[in-house]
Design an enzyme around this catalytic site. Sequence first.
Site, short mmCIF file in Angstrom:
data_model
loop_
_atom_site.label_atom_id
_atom_site.label_comp_id
_atom_site.label_asym_id
_atom_site.label_seq_id
_atom_site.Cartn_x
_atom_site.Cartn_y
_atom_site.Cartn_z
N GLY A 20 77.46 95.22 21.29
CA GLY A 20 77.53 95.78 22.64
C GLY A 20 76.23 96.47 22.96
N GLY A 21 75.84 96.42 24.21
CA GLY A 21 74.60 97.07 24.62
C GLY A 21 73.44 96.55 23.79
N ASP A 22 72.78 97.46 23.10
CA ASP A 22 71.65 97.07 22.26
C ASP A 22 71.99 97.24 20.78
OD1 ASP A 22 71.72 99.80 22.17
OD2 ASP A 22 69.59 100.10 22.57
N GLU A 23 73.28 97.15 20.45
CA GLU A 23 73.72 97.32 19.06
C GLU A 23 74.17 95.99 18.49
OE1 GLU A 23 76.60 100.40 18.60
OE2 GLU A 23 75.25 101.94 19.36
#
Length: 155
Positions: free
Chosen positions: A36-39
């Site tokens: 999710g996001g930048d993970e």
Amino acid sequence: MINDSLGHDHGDILLRSVSERATARLREFEMLARFGGDEFVLVLPRVEDSREVEIVAEKVIDVFSRPFLLDDLEVYVTSSIGIALYPEDGENKTNLLKNADMAMYRAKESGRNRFQFFTQSMNRELNRRQDLEIRLRQALQLEQFGLHYQPQLDL
């Protein structure tokens, strides 16, 4: 930061580039997934000892040592890696992810571009902070704080 300064299109290009570079450095039985996001989550089955995990973490950090090209713009990004090991750090995915996340935040606090193994002391520290916050909120509600004036004089 990339999304905010250059737009989501560039952020998407960066995420694809990160994924491609990281995947190219992995062995065929290792799995990388965007969480999710930048993970991202990296699953390493068949790990014999923590040194193997360190080697893979160092490879991932190396992926970020070179700039990424977004259209004609070079950008530099860092990585912070949290590591949780099965079964000592959790016996299910929920606990493993929670503990890896806690370790990742400790890696960020330590200066980024590094990895951090989860330790039980991190969990104890989190519990201590949560307990303190709960007690402070209760003290505010019960009006248990007082203000004292202490003049300071320089004779």
